[in-house]
Each structure stands twice: as structure tokens, then as C-alpha cells.
Write a protein that holds these residues in place. Structure first.
Motif, mmCIF file in Angstrom:
data_model
loop_
_atom_site.group_PDB
_atom_site.id
_atom_site.type_symbol
_atom_site.label_atom_id
_atom_site.label_comp_id
_atom_site.label_asym_id
_atom_site.label_seq_id
_atom_site.Cartn_x
_atom_site.Cartn_y
_atom_site.Cartn_z
ATOM 1 N N CYS A 169 0.844 -1.185 0.000
ATOM 2 C CA CYS A 169 0.000 0.000 0.000
ATOM 3 C C CYS A 169 0.885 1.243 0.000
ATOM 4 C CB CYS A 169 -0.878 -0.028 1.265
ATOM 5 S SG CYS A 169 -1.886 1.430 1.468
ATOM 6 N N VAL A 170 0.427 2.292 -0.682
ATOM 7 C CA VAL A 170 1.078 3.596 -0.654
ATOM 8 C C VAL A 170 0.089 4.558 -0.013
ATOM 9 C CG1 VAL A 170 1.895 5.535 -2.069
ATOM 10 C CG2 VAL A 170 2.524 3.187 -2.675
ATOM 11 N N PHE A 228 1.404 8.460 -6.821
ATOM 12 C CA PHE A 228 0.105 7.945 -7.280
ATOM 13 C C PHE A 228 0.286 7.157 -8.572
ATOM 14 C CE2 PHE A 228 -3.894 8.282 -9.598
ATOM 15 C CZ PHE A 228 -4.796 7.846 -8.632
ATOM 16 N N ASN A 229 1.015 7.726 -9.520
ATOM 17 C CA ASN A 229 1.228 7.054 -10.809
ATOM 18 C C ASN A 229 2.045 5.776 -10.666
ATOM 19 O OD1 ASN A 229 -0.285 8.967 -12.176
ATOM 20 N ND2 ASN A 229 1.486 10.213 -12.704
ATOM 21 N N TYR A 278 2.500 -0.190 -10.657
ATOM 22 C CA TYR A 278 2.877 -1.462 -10.028
ATOM 23 C C TYR A 278 1.706 -2.136 -9.312
ATOM 24 C CZ TYR A 278 7.469 0.130 -11.282
ATOM 25 O OH TYR A 278 8.557 0.572 -12.006
ATOM 26 N N LYS A 279 0.497 -1.628 -9.586
ATOM 27 C CA LYS A 279 -0.737 -2.218 -9.033
ATOM 28 C C LYS A 279 -0.706 -2.306 -7.505
ATOM 29 C CE LYS A 279 -1.776 -4.817 -13.258
ATOM 30 N NZ LYS A 279 -1.494 -3.737 -14.087
ATOM 31 N N VAL A 280 -0.338 -1.182 -6.902
ATOM 32 C CA VAL A 280 -0.269 -1.064 -5.444
ATOM 33 C C VAL A 280 -1.453 -0.208 -4.987
ATOM 34 C CG1 VAL A 280 1.101 -0.146 -3.518
ATOM 35 C CG2 VAL A 280 2.247 -1.250 -5.461
ATOM 36 N N ALA A 281 -2.106 -0.626 -3.919
ATOM 37 C CA ALA A 281 -3.241 0.132 -3.377
ATOM 38 C C ALA A 281 -2.777 1.511 -2.896
ATOM 39 C CB ALA A 281 -3.872 -0.634 -2.216
#
Length: 171
Positions: A41-42, A118-119, A124-127
Motif C-alpha cells: 500500500c502507498v 500515485f502514478n 505497479y498495481k499497489v493500493a
């Protein structure tokens, strides 16, 4: 990854990235860190409104003094009257304009590191979690300050305005 600090326990690891809103290096560090760490997650210190403003920039906020378009109605001009702004709105306006000016001087978009995070998270398909309170909630809380809190806002705005008016030096 010298820019990354981590907090660990037995089952989890949390990484903190300190960034600057108007530094290309921050955007690179954010992207590289997300790519190399591959987090679950980010978390971005933004609310939904501010994220959308970063992703779809419109015309920059104009200071009330420079907003004199002939197409502006008299009621709109009343709303843009700086004397009718609350202290927190004046403070936000000043800080926003200052950050935009620094961005112009440096040739960068303020918030570029948030856009990069965000990009990269999407790449990398991270929430992504937005973890800041809505800015309007902050304004309402600032506007409800009384006594010493109100005096502190006045003092901060006065200090910032005095410092910016007396200097023509480049940043």
C-alpha cells in the motif's frame, strides 16, 4: 535508498519517505522506492479533493487582488474581496501562491512527488490510501479558533506577508 526510513516489527514493515513538494529529486525517489520496495500500500498525505486537483490541474487559484475579469459578477467580486476572507483562507491563499511561485521559479509543478507516487502505485498495481483530512475540515477548525489560536494565525500571516514584501531575492 538513503532517503527511506523504516519502522519494523515482527510481522510488518512501514517505510516513510520525506519529500519536498517542489523537488524533482523527490519525485524520482518516490518512484524508485515504490519500484524497489513493492509495498502492499502507498499512503499519500492528501485528501480526495487535493489529489484530483493535482491530477487534473485547472487554472491556478488567483489572488483576489488580481481577479478583475469583466465577466465577473458583482456578487462573485464580493466573494473574492480579500477583506471578507477568513484568516485561515488568507493564510492558505498566501501559502498556495508562495508554493506556486517557487514552482514557477524552479520550473516544477508543486506536488510532483504526490503525482509520481500515485502514478507509480498504479503502474505497479499497489493500493493507494489517502490519509489526510479534507482541507475544508482544516479550514473550519482553524476558523473556530478563538483567543490565543486566533492570535497565532494573525501573527503567522503577518510575519509571512512582511517577509515576502520586503525581499526581491531569488529563492
Amino acid at each position: 535508498m538513503a532517503h527511506v526510513n523504516s519502522l519494523e516489527d515482527i510481522n510488518n514493515q512501514i517505510y516513510f519517505l520525506g519529500t519536498m513538494h517542489i523537488a524533482a529529486e523527490s519525485a524520482r525517489v518516490v518512484e524508485d522506492s515504490i519500484e524497489s520496495i513493492k509495498p502492499n500500500c502507498v499512503m499519500l498525505e492528501l485528501d480526495q479533493v487535493r489529489l484530483q486537483e493535482l491530477l487534473t490541474p485547472k487554472t491556478p487559484i488567483r489572488s483576489p487582488e488580481t481577479h478583475t475579469s469583466s465577466s465577473t459578477s458583482s456578487s462573485e467580486k464580493d466573494q473574492l474581496d480579500p477583506k471578507k476572507f477568513s484568516l485561515s483562507e488568507k493564510l492558505f491563499e498566501f501559502l498556495h501562491d508562495f508554493q506556486q511561485e517557487l514552482g514557477t521559479i524552479m520550473g516544477l509543478t508543486p506536488g510532483i512527488e504526490m503525482i509520481a507516487a500515485f502514478n507509480a502505485a498504479h503502474k505497479y498495481k499497489v493500493a493507494v490510501l489517502l490519509i489526510d483530512r479534507p482541507i475544508m475540515d482544516t479550514f473550519q477548525r482553524m476558523n473556530s479558533l478563538e483567543g490565543d489560536g486566533l492570535k497565532e494565525q494573525e501573527k503567522m500571516l503577518e510575519t509571512l506577508q512582511d517577509g515576502s514584501e520586503g525581499s526581491d531575492e531569488s529563492v
